[in-house]
Design a protein around this motif. Structure first.
Motif, short mmCIF file in Angstrom:
data_model
loop_
_atom_site.label_atom_id
_atom_site.label_comp_id
_atom_site.label_asym_id
_atom_site.label_seq_id
_atom_site.Cartn_x
_atom_site.Cartn_y
_atom_site.Cartn_z
N GLN A 110 7.15 -15.27 21.49
CA GLN A 110 6.48 -16.59 21.40
C GLN A 110 5.11 -16.34 20.62
OE1 GLN A 110 7.71 -15.32 24.51
NE2 GLN A 110 6.06 -13.89 24.76
N GLY A 111 4.81 -17.61 20.14
CA GLY A 111 3.51 -17.81 19.45
C GLY A 111 3.18 -18.86 18.60
N PHE A 112 2.29 -18.65 17.69
CA PHE A 112 2.04 -19.94 16.94
C PHE A 112 1.51 -19.20 15.50
CE2 PHE A 112 -2.22 -18.72 18.20
CZ PHE A 112 -2.76 -19.19 17.39
N PHE A 113 1.53 -20.16 14.68
CA PHE A 113 0.43 -19.95 13.47
C PHE A 113 0.18 -21.61 12.94
CE2 PHE A 113 4.86 -19.81 11.70
CZ PHE A 113 4.63 -20.80 10.51
N ALA A 114 -1.08 -21.59 12.19
CA ALA A 114 -1.41 -23.11 11.98
C ALA A 114 -2.42 -22.88 10.80
CB ALA A 114 -1.96 -23.62 13.34
N ASN A 115 -2.47 -24.00 10.15
CA ASN A 115 -3.50 -24.33 9.24
C ASN A 115 -3.99 -25.64 9.46
OD1 ASN A 115 -3.64 -26.15 6.39
ND2 ASN A 115 -4.67 -24.40 6.22
N LEU A 116 -5.46 -25.67 9.50
CA LEU A 116 -6.18 -27.10 9.55
C LEU A 116 -6.51 -27.57 8.38
CD1 LEU A 116 -7.30 -28.96 11.75
CD2 LEU A 116 -9.31 -27.62 11.65
N ALA A 117 -6.13 -28.65 7.92
CA ALA A 117 -6.37 -29.27 6.73
C ALA A 117 -7.80 -29.76 6.41
CB ALA A 117 -5.36 -30.43 6.21
N ASN A 128 4.37 -6.08 27.54
CA ASN A 128 3.64 -7.30 26.58
C ASN A 128 3.11 -6.74 25.49
OD1 ASN A 128 4.60 -9.45 28.57
ND2 ASN A 128 3.09 -8.31 29.97
N TRP A 129 3.48 -7.09 24.31
CA TRP A 129 3.04 -6.74 23.02
C TRP A 129 2.44 -7.89 22.46
CZ3 TRP A 129 3.44 -1.47 22.25
CH2 TRP A 129 4.43 -0.99 23.26
N THR A 130 1.25 -7.87 21.58
CA THR A 130 0.75 -8.83 20.72
C THR A 130 0.14 -8.47 19.52
OG1 THR A 130 -0.86 -10.49 21.10
CG2 THR A 130 -1.67 -8.68 21.88
N VAL A 131 0.05 -9.29 18.72
CA VAL A 131 -0.67 -8.93 17.07
C VAL A 131 -0.97 -10.15 16.62
CG1 VAL A 131 1.81 -9.00 16.13
CG2 VAL A 131 -0.02 -7.66 15.27
N PRO A 132 -2.22 -10.40 16.09
CA PRO A 132 -2.60 -11.42 15.24
C PRO A 132 -2.20 -11.22 13.85
CG PRO A 132 -4.31 -9.75 15.64
CD PRO A 132 -3.33 -9.35 16.38
N PHE A 162 -2.29 -33.11 9.36
CA PHE A 162 -3.81 -32.52 9.53
C PHE A 162 -3.61 -31.17 10.09
CE2 PHE A 162 -7.73 -32.24 11.92
CZ PHE A 162 -8.51 -32.28 10.86
N VAL A 163 -2.74 -30.67 10.69
CA VAL A 163 -2.65 -29.43 11.43
C VAL A 163 -1.17 -29.05 11.05
CG1 VAL A 163 -2.35 -27.83 13.24
CG2 VAL A 163 -4.16 -29.76 13.30
N SER A 164 -1.02 -27.78 10.19
CA SER A 164 0.48 -27.42 9.89
C SER A 164 0.54 -26.10 10.54
CB SER A 164 0.46 -27.55 8.34
OG SER A 164 0.27 -28.61 7.59
N GLY A 165 2.25 -25.88 10.83
CA GLY A 165 2.44 -24.66 11.20
C GLY A 165 3.60 -24.72 12.13
N SER A 166 3.56 -23.86 13.02
CA SER A 166 4.63 -23.71 14.10
C SER A 166 4.27 -23.34 15.46
CB SER A 166 5.56 -22.83 13.57
OG SER A 166 6.83 -22.37 14.50
N VAL A 167 5.02 -23.78 16.32
CA VAL A 167 4.77 -23.41 17.69
C VAL A 167 6.21 -22.88 18.30
CG1 VAL A 167 4.04 -23.43 20.23
CG2 VAL A 167 2.68 -24.56 18.37
N PHE A 168 6.55 -21.65 18.90
CA PHE A 168 7.54 -21.17 19.17
C PHE A 168 7.65 -20.19 20.41
CE2 PHE A 168 5.82 -18.42 15.91
CZ PHE A 168 5.85 -17.15 16.58
#
Length: 156
Positions: free
Chosen positions: A57-64, A26-30, A92-98
């Motif tokens: 798997q992960g996500f990135f997002a911007n809150l307008a 298991n590996w992770t990075v912000p 209102f929330v933009s990004g991706s969940v994968f």
């Protein structure tokens, strides 16, 4: 003429290769950055981990923020991991969940979009690779010993 040329410029972000934390399976990075110029951008992140085949798997997002006098938001137009397209949503929330994106070796995450005002996004990337558990090795050795014992008895 100079103003027209300035509108075609982009604010791209490409940090150095980042080693992911964790292991062995298991590996992770912000990750994330800010954009403040109202232009389009291409952000390219490169991450390293054990290199074993796995899934991302992960996500990135911007809150307008639509509040006057300075609304801020990011509209994403494309994202991929090692060429595999990721789903994008904007609002209102933009990004991706994968989930379940196959990876192996170096990982390149590309995010394309444009910002309005001083906007930023953040996310996390997690990699899960299949590493056999110790019990699996024990069963393998036990099976080999049993096959060896049967072969020896047949020979006698």
């Amino acid at each position: 003429m100079a103003a027209a040329a300035g509108g075609a410029m982009a604010n791209n972000y490409a940090p150095a290769v980042v080693a992911m934390a964790g292991g062995p399976s298991n590996w992770t990075v912000p990750f994330g950055t800010s954009h403040i110029d109202g232009l389009s951008f291409v952000d390219t992140y490169t991450f390293s981990y054990s290199g074993l085949p796995g899934t991302a798997q992960g996500f990135f997002a911007n809150l307008a923020n639509f509040s006057p006098p300075s609304p801020t938001m990011i509209n994403f137009s494309w994202a991929d991991i090692n060429g595999v397209p990721l789903p994008i949503f904007n609002g209102f929330v933009s990004g991706s969940v994968f989930f379940g994106v196959p990876v192996n070796g170096l990982i390149t995450l590309t995010i394309i979009g444009n910002d309005i005002g001083h906007a930023s996004y953040a996310g996390t990337l997690d990699i899960t690779s299949a590493v056999p558990e110790p019990a699996t090795y024990g069963m393998l050795l036990g099976g080999l010993a049993l096959v060896g014992l049967v072969a020896r008895r047949r020979k006698s």
